[in-house]
Design an enzyme around this catalytic site. Structure first.
Site, PDB file in Angstrom:
ATOM      1  N   VAL A 215      79.069 -28.451  22.578  1.00 44.15           N
ATOM      2  CA  VAL A 215      78.283 -27.228  22.712  1.00 44.15           C
ATOM      3  C   VAL A 215      77.142 -27.237  21.701  1.00 44.15           C
ATOM      4  O   VAL A 215      77.364 -27.478  20.524  1.00 44.15           O
ATOM      5  CB  VAL A 215      79.169 -25.980  22.469  1.00 44.15           C
ATOM      6  CG1 VAL A 215      78.319 -24.731  22.324  1.00 44.15           C
ATOM      7  CG2 VAL A 215      80.151 -25.801  23.607  1.00 44.15           C
TER       8      VAL A 215
ATOM      9  N   LEU B 185      76.016 -38.255  26.078  1.00 41.19           N
ATOM     10  CA  LEU B 185      74.604 -38.539  26.350  1.00 41.19           C
ATOM     11  C   LEU B 185      73.888 -38.515  25.007  1.00 41.19           C
ATOM     12  O   LEU B 185      73.923 -37.513  24.299  1.00 41.19           O
ATOM     13  CB  LEU B 185      74.036 -37.456  27.282  1.00 41.19           C
ATOM     14  CG  LEU B 185      72.533 -37.475  27.528  1.00 41.19           C
ATOM     15  CD1 LEU B 185      72.113 -38.767  28.220  1.00 41.19           C
ATOM     16  CD2 LEU B 185      72.115 -36.297  28.393  1.00 41.19           C
TER      17      LEU B 185
ATOM     18  N   GLN C 119      75.493  11.709  32.218  1.00 41.11           N
ATOM     19  CA  GLN C 119      74.497  12.731  32.507  1.00 41.11           C
ATOM     20  C   GLN C 119      75.184  14.047  32.837  1.00 41.11           C
ATOM     21  O   GLN C 119      74.515  15.026  33.100  1.00 41.11           O
ATOM     22  CB  GLN C 119      73.665  12.308  33.731  1.00 41.11           C
ATOM     23  CG  GLN C 119      72.677  11.203  33.438  1.00 41.11           C
ATOM     24  CD  GLN C 119      72.034  10.675  34.713  1.00 41.11           C
ATOM     25  OE1 GLN C 119      72.311   9.580  35.140  1.00 41.11           O
ATOM     26  NE2 GLN C 119      71.175  11.464  35.329  1.00 41.11           N
TER      27      GLN C 119
ATOM     28  N   GLU D 205      75.638  10.302  36.610  1.00 45.32           N
ATOM     29  CA  GLU D 205      75.773  11.711  36.991  1.00 45.32           C
ATOM     30  C   GLU D 205      77.206  12.028  37.409  1.00 45.32           C
ATOM     31  O   GLU D 205      77.768  13.020  36.999  1.00 45.32           O
ATOM     32  CB  GLU D 205      74.808  12.028  38.143  1.00 45.32           C
ATOM     33  CG  GLU D 205      74.756  13.510  38.436  1.00 45.32           C
ATOM     34  CD  GLU D 205      73.727  13.853  39.508  1.00 45.32           C
ATOM     35  OE1 GLU D 205      73.902  14.898  40.140  1.00 45.32           O
ATOM     36  OE2 GLU D 205      72.775  13.085  39.718  1.00 45.32           O
TER      37      GLU D 205
ATOM     38  N   ARG E 120      68.687  15.097  51.711  1.00 51.40           N
ATOM     39  CA  ARG E 120      67.356  14.896  51.138  1.00 51.40           C
ATOM     40  C   ARG E 120      66.570  13.862  51.949  1.00 51.40           C
ATOM     41  O   ARG E 120      65.363  13.990  52.134  1.00 51.40           O
ATOM     42  CB  ARG E 120      67.442  14.492  49.661  1.00 51.40           C
ATOM     43  CG  ARG E 120      66.079  14.456  49.000  1.00 51.40           C
ATOM     44  CD  ARG E 120      66.149  14.298  47.482  1.00 51.40           C
ATOM     45  NE  ARG E 120      66.216  15.552  46.755  1.00 51.40           N
ATOM     46  CZ  ARG E 120      65.172  16.280  46.391  1.00 51.40           C
ATOM     47  NH1 ARG E 120      63.956  15.896  46.711  1.00 51.40           N
ATOM     48  NH2 ARG E 120      65.329  17.387  45.708  1.00 51.40           N
TER      49      ARG E 120
ATOM     50  N   GLU F  33      61.218  11.757  39.383  1.00 52.70           N
ATOM     51  CA  GLU F  33      61.557  11.083  40.632  1.00 52.70           C
ATOM     52  C   GLU F  33      60.391  10.822  41.579  1.00 52.70           C
ATOM     53  O   GLU F  33      60.321   9.765  42.184  1.00 52.70           O
ATOM     54  CB  GLU F  33      62.635  11.897  41.383  1.00 52.70           C
ATOM     55  CG  GLU F  33      63.933  11.989  40.613  1.00 52.70           C
ATOM     56  CD  GLU F  33      65.011  12.732  41.380  1.00 52.70           C
ATOM     57  OE1 GLU F  33      65.935  12.079  41.850  1.00 52.70           O
ATOM     58  OE2 GLU F  33      64.905  13.966  41.508  1.00 52.70           O
TER      59      GLU F  33
END
Length: 1253
Positions: free
Chosen positions: A221, A367, A703, A738, A816, A1182
């Site tokens: 690593v 390698l 929220q 929410e 909506r 929004e």
């Protein structure tokens, strides 16, 4: 401290700077890293600098912190420390960077709130080319330009860069002298022993080879950018990890006679530097391959990854979609492999990767180095990559291509083409390339290679990663680009024999170039304390002394019966305390807004990610292990998507008559994909039991404190008043916190109750994405009737939304969507139907726009088809159908103060729409494979204040219908004294007892991203604001008091002023008023790859009389960029079994710094006071999101131009382009000779890798 945003190095929230003495370069080096991936063991002799180390409000701010703060570049503040540290590291290495270097420094950082613009704007002041343009007129941001255009009414409060602290490089913290003293000491082997893992840092190559001979399965690593992710997300265990990063031979960079050789542990950033230097110094014909490597490294990853990830790790990892391996393979790079006693050099060719993630190294071999060859005269090389997002993204297809011509001719001597992303390993197209030797580089060779590649590189329709036709087409597109590039170079270099490049094809050979951003923007100071260490989020609260950690146990099946739960293995994990299930609940297991959910699934699960139980242990690491050890046996049930009978309907006029009168009828369907909130701070809860009367205190990132409180009380079986929910602030919410935050907070509260100790849980990003749901995917079937003039006479739309496994807010969201199905257009005869589909997926929920963007996108989609059918300019058809002042909407609400026509005219004028439309037509004639598109889109967004409230000076008072009062103010960081005063002010003004008033520390209504007001605002100002707010509410309640003088406070507040709509009668006003805006966007697409760039966007937004233009513009830009993600980038992939494939920033792409429009202009409409409210930030949070669809329709416009050019493929004029318009959808829509070669037959019983939900 840094913030944890994803745990996989994909978001940059945890960026810190590391400094060390580099023994090879013999100097101190500084580089940025992701703290979430940097192993603590790798920091021996390294200095770490975090955001606290460079400055704070308590001492003094560093110029980087000051400038991001004053330029309004921080909204929720969660990503800010990481962005500050990326910039700081750049300045430590280069005190006078160019604007391009500044942009590159942020490739590994994401932000979900600001839209990036103000961050770049503030940091531009550090750039040596970021100052005054001298009035050349090239910069739309020029101070001269702003004086001329004073009608733009730009406030003079653009930040004054002369006030900024100067950057003084001599004042930075010094490198620790004790580390400096060690620079000449010989390095010794180090060993760290953990609970299950041993880490050895070797000092010499000999030590390393001996270790590898003794432990052939030890993992090597260097940067931990891959192994770290495998350990965290794939639960792999590597008992022995060896770090070779100190070994000189593995870090050396040498120019040899045949090429440049790089030690395998050499970081990618060092390789980049060495190649840049070589290109500058060597003759151009020798550096073709180096340029290809650099092109791949340019988009490879952020600086935080490139500064530690090693070239050897990238090769040995053997990823089938590696960006570099196809380049190494096609160029014939040589690899030196060593083990104890052996050394050999092999060429990277088709033998090197025998199978998936395997190489031909023997277990004890390592390698040592790679040699990248110089190119020769008559040899050309190109590298290509296509991903969902340009910056820091995993390729869909990547390739390296090399051709060597016989001396002084155009005859092919060698051709090498290698691909990633087309098989389970990097593969060369040997069958194709072998046939081309000795052939001339002409049209005939091109056709033969394309036909041969299409045959050789076929993918099965169920191939992992999906996008089969797109990936196959890309292999041909890439070769075509290579073919043209080589033609161009041959034309320059020599022979007259070769084919000449068609000038309309030339732009197809250009590599992606982007101009530095320019924009028109207003500013205002952001609260102090965000760019530094003073921002406390939920998980930053220091641990309690006896705190426990919780980890959820979730379902791996979409629909199944739970047969048994076996926790015996989990109990063996050290630190295990308890496993929680439905049987542990003292109150009710029933939860959710409509009581259709459970805290823990008991008999049945209905989605992957359904919460079954939770483990509680002493550390987060033990919790993760224990949760994985819980074994659950299922009996699978069919996972279904059913259309529930909950239909919603709005109807007006006579549809039958309307369609009969229409000259023309167009019908079709449109699919709009979902969207993940990707708030930078995932869901987090800390529950602290108080030990008496069932009292409990919760710190939650939510929220919605009210529902959090009542749901917790319900599961514990105690009254609401025993539960206190505190919200300090959130690192982003956007609707995702929410209602869905309660799935975690109820479980954590139960654990605290059960153990009697504080319990904490912050979800990992992959858990958060799996469990909490997002924006609803929509499918619409529409039928629209219109006259030859483009006038709409009838419309019918059926909307289907994927609600997931529970109702949550799905019905309100569909309502909506139906209210917004007209967008801004008057349609005399209309019917809209909404159907919620209950499916075996995590429940979808609120997301900024709340169904509005889906409803409006469908409206603009059929509108664009009407314009095409009538062969009329789209902007004229839109204007013709637009509402007028006083019109009634389809839900019979009268439009008053209708400012949209003003926004529209102003946007057409300021964007120079008509002139640019002509320029684009010219561009499209002159460029065959690049096309531009332009589109202007309006929006009308209903704002419902079911209860009037007022937002001023950072005070917001909500009166709920049960009589409770929710008070929010800017004084979040002032401690409890301020809150008490505020409650007293409100209590006095409203003449109600203080017990009725509740203070939350951030606004808990669904106002996304309310920027916290400065903590330095004193009690007086906040108090005055609260007082004014209360006074206004009392005045508005006066009529209700008069009607019912003996009523109580609660009787009065449950009456609301003339709001309330009925679906049965199609009457009543659902909205208090509307916000309006218009955006015009221009894009350029690459027809061969599906890539696109956002050239320019102009927005005109009506926000009434803005209380705070800077915050409003921040909201407009932030919402727009979120919408840009929704409509062009962000794509969720699910397996046919209902498992989410996209669970983090590596697979799910939100917009990055480089995605925003290059030229971004925002203007607020003047002189349009709104009589209905003193503006609250809800009104601007929004509405602007939908304006990003102007980019979607500009892309569609560009595709139309591409399709018109290839008319010989007999395409229909109307074509379906679903959202998001990803590179795959763009490329597949640009039908041409390459796509026709790659049509893939799909059998009826084929199970694709991903399905549309």
């Amino acid at each position: 401290w840094d913030q944890l945003g994803c745990g996989e190095g994909g978001c940059g929230a945890c960026t810190v700077m590391l400094s060390k003495f580099d023994r090879l370069q013999k100097k101190i080096v500084h580089f940025s890293v992701n703290a979430c991936l940097a192993p603590i063991c790798s920091l021996h002799h390294v200095a770490v600098t975090t955001v606290e180390g460079i400055g704070s409000t308590k001492t003094r701010l560093h110029p980087v912190q000051e400038r991001i703060s004053k330029s309004h570049g921080s909204q929720c503040g969660f990503c800010t420390p990481g962005i500050v540290m990326s910039m700081y590291t750049l300045l430590r290495n280069n005190p006078e960077p160019t604007m391009e270097e500044i942009e590159n420094a942020f490739q590994g950082n994401l932000c979900r709130c600001t839209g990036y613009r103000p961050i770049l704007q503030g940091f531009r002041t550090f750039a040596k080319d970021g100052g005054c343009c001298g009035g050349t007129g090239e910069n739309p941001n020029c101070c001269m330009y702003q004086k001329e255009n004073s009608k733009l009414n730009l406030s003079s409060s653009l930040f004054n860069s002369e006030e900024f602290l100067p950057l003084d490089p001599t004042q930075e913290p010094i490198f620790p002298p004790e580390l400096m003293r060690l620079k000449d000491e010989p390095q010794k082997q180090l060993c760290f022993q953990g609970e299950r893992v041993k880490w050895i840092q070797t000092a010499t190559l000999k030590e390393l080879l001996e270790l590898k001979a003794e432990h052939p399965d030890a993992k090597l690593v260097v940067g931990n950018t891959e192994i770290g992710i495998e350990m965290k997300f794939k639960n792999k265990l590597f008992p022995l990890i060896v770090c070779p990063a100190w070994i000189p031979e593995l870090n050396s960079v040498k120019r040899g006679p045949e090429g440049i050789s790089f030690g395998a542990a050499c970081p990618l950033s060092e390789m980049e530097k060495a190649l840049v230097a070589a290109i500058a110094e060597l003759p151009s014909y020798q550096t073709e391959v180096f340029k290809g490597v650099l092109e791949q490294l340019r988009w490879f990853a952020g600086k935080q990854v490139k500064s530690v990830a090693s070239v050897g790790g990238n090769i040995i990892n053997a990823s089938p979609i590696s960006d570099l391996n196809p380049v190494f393979m096609a160029s014939g790079s040589k690899l030196t492999l060593v083990s104890k006693g052996t050394k050999r050099t092999v060429r990277m060719d088709h033998m090197f990767f025998p199978s998936y993630r395997k190489t031909l190294l023997s277990p004890e071999e390592i390698l040592l180095s790679i040699e990248i060859p110089y190119s020769r005269k008559g040899e050309y090389f190109s590298a290509f990559k296509q991903a969902s997002r340009r910056e820091d993204d995993i390729a869909k297809v990547t390739c390296g291509m090399r051709v060597l011509f016989k001396p002084e001719s155009d005859q092919v001597q060698e051709l090498d083409i290698s691909f990633g992303g087309m098989a389970d390993k990097t593969i060369p197209a040997l069958k194709t390339t072998r046939k081309q030797q000795g052939r001339a580089w002409n049209e005939e060779l091109l056709q033969e290679v394309c036909a041969s590649l299409a045959e050789e590189l076929s993918l099965e329709p169920d191939a992992p990663g999906g996008m089969v036709e797109f990936r196959r087409t890309l292999t041909l597109s890439f070769f075509f680009k290579f073919y043209l590039t080589v033609l161009q170079k041959l034309g320059k270099d020599s022979t007259d024999k070769c084919d000449k490049l068609d000038p309309t094809y030339a732009s197809a050979t250009l590599l992606f170039q982007k101009e530095p951003p320019a924009n028109v923007q207003l500013f205002q100071e952001v609260p102090k304390g965000q760019a530094e260490d003073d921002m406390l989020f939920c998980d930053d609260i220091p641990p309690y002394s006896n705190e426990l950690y919780l980890r959820l146990v979730t379902s791996t099946k979409a629909h199944a019966r739970i047969k048994s739960i076996d926790i015996s293995e989990a109990q063996k994990v050290p630190g295990f305390i308890h496993f929680l299930s439905a049987d542990d609940i003292p109150g009710s297991n029933e939860t959710g807004l409509f009581n259709d959910e459970t805290v823990f699934a008991k008999h049945k699960v209905t989605c992957v990610g359904h919460i079954i139980g939770a483990v509680v242990t002493d550390t987060p690491e033990h919790a993760q292990r224990a949760a994985q050890a819980v074994k659950i046996e299922y009996e699978e049930l069919p996972a279904i998507i059913t259309i529930e009978v909950t239909d919603l309907k709005i109807e007006k006029g006579d549809l039958k008559k309307g369609f009969a009168e229409a000259d023309n009828v167009v019908s079709g369907e449109l699919y709009i994909g979902g969207q993940e909130h990707f708030y930078l701070e995932t869901h987090c809860t800390i529950a602290v039991p108080k030990g008496e009367e069932g009292e409990m205190e919760l710190f939650v990132s939510t929220q919605n404190t009210m529902k959090t409180q009542s749901f917790v009380a319900k599961v514990l079986g105690v009254p609401d008043n025993r539960i206190v929910v505190r919200v300090k602030r959130m690192g982003g919410g956007f609707g995702g916190k929410e209602t869905r935050s309660t799935v975690l907070s109820t479980a954590v509260a139960l654990a605290a109750y059960k153990t009697g100790r504080p319990v904490r849980c912050m979800l990992d990003r992959d858990e958060d994405m799996l469990i909490t749901g997002g924006r609803h995917p929509f499918l619409a079937r529409y039928k629209v009737g219109f006259m030859k003039t483009g006038k709409i006479v009838a419309l019918e739309v059926e909307h289907y939304s994927n609600a997931g496994n529970t109702l949550d807010l799905s019905q309100s969201i569909m309502e909506r969507a139906l209210f917004h199905m007209d967008n801004c257009y008057k349609i005399p005869n209309i019917r809209g139907i909404g159907r919620l589909c209950k499916t075996n997926l995590s429940s979808n929920t609120a997301f900024r726009g709340f169904g509005g963007p889906q409803g409006m996108l469908i409206a603009e989609y059929w509108m664009s088809e009407v314009a095409l059918t009538c062969r009329l300019p789209a902007e004229e058809v839109r204007r013709l159908n637009m509402y007028k002042e006083g019109d009634l909407t389809h839900f019979n609400q009268k439009l008053e103060g209708f400012t949209l026509p003003r926004c529209w005219d102003e946007c057409l004028e300021s964007s120079k729409y008509h002139a640019r439309r002509n320029e684009i037509e010219t561009f499209n004639k002159e460029n065959c494979w690049k096309k531009r598109g332009l589109c202007i889109i309006p929006t009308k967004f209903g704002i419902s204040f079911t209860v009037p409230f007022l937002n001023q000076a950072g005070a917001l008072v909500h009166v709920y219908t049960d009589g409770s009062v929710l008070l929010t103010h800017g004084g979040t960081e002032m401690g409890q004294g301020l809150h008490t005063k505020m409650i007293q002010v409100a209590s006095k003004a409203l003449k109600i007892p203080t017990s009725k008033i509740y203070i939350s520390e951030t606004s808990t209504s669904t106002v996304p991203n309310t920027s916290p007001t400065a903590a330095s605002v004193s009690a007086d100002i906040n108090g005055q604001a609260v007082y004014e707010a209360c006074k206004t509410i009392l005045q508005r309640l006066e009529p209700f008091k008069k009607k019912n003088p003996n009523g109580s406070w609660k009787d009065w507040v449950s009456l609301t002023p003339n709001l309330g709509y009925s679906f049965e009668t199609n009457s009543g006003n659902p909205f208090h008023y509307f916000s309006y805006g218009v955006a015009c966007s221009e894009v350029e697409i690459d027809c061969l790859t599906g890539d696109h760039k956002n050239i320019r966007t102009d927005i005109v937004m009506d926000v009434g009389s803005s209380l705070n233009p800077a915050i409003d513009i921040g909201q407009v830009e932030g919402a727009f960029v979120q919408g840009l993600g929704l409509f062009t980038l962000e794509e969720l992939h699910y397996s046919p079994e209902g498992t989410l494939h996209t669970r983090g920033p590596s697979t799910y792409k939100i917009p990055a710094f480089g995605n925003i429009p290059i030229d971004f202009r925002v203007s607020l409409l003047r002189d349009c006071p709104n009589k209905k409210a003193i503006y609250a930030s809800k009104a601007v949070g929004e509405p602007p999101l939908f304006l990003a669809s102007s980019i979607f329709f500009a892309i569609k416009d560009a595709i139309c131009a591409a399709r018109a050019q290839h008319a010989d493929f007999k395409m229909k004029e109307l074509f379906q382009l679903d959202s998001p318009a990803t590179p795959e959808k763009i490329r597949n829509a640009c039908v041409d000779k390459f796509t026709t070669l790659c049509v893939t037959e799909v059998s009826a019983n084929c199970k694709p890798w991903s399905i549309r939900v």
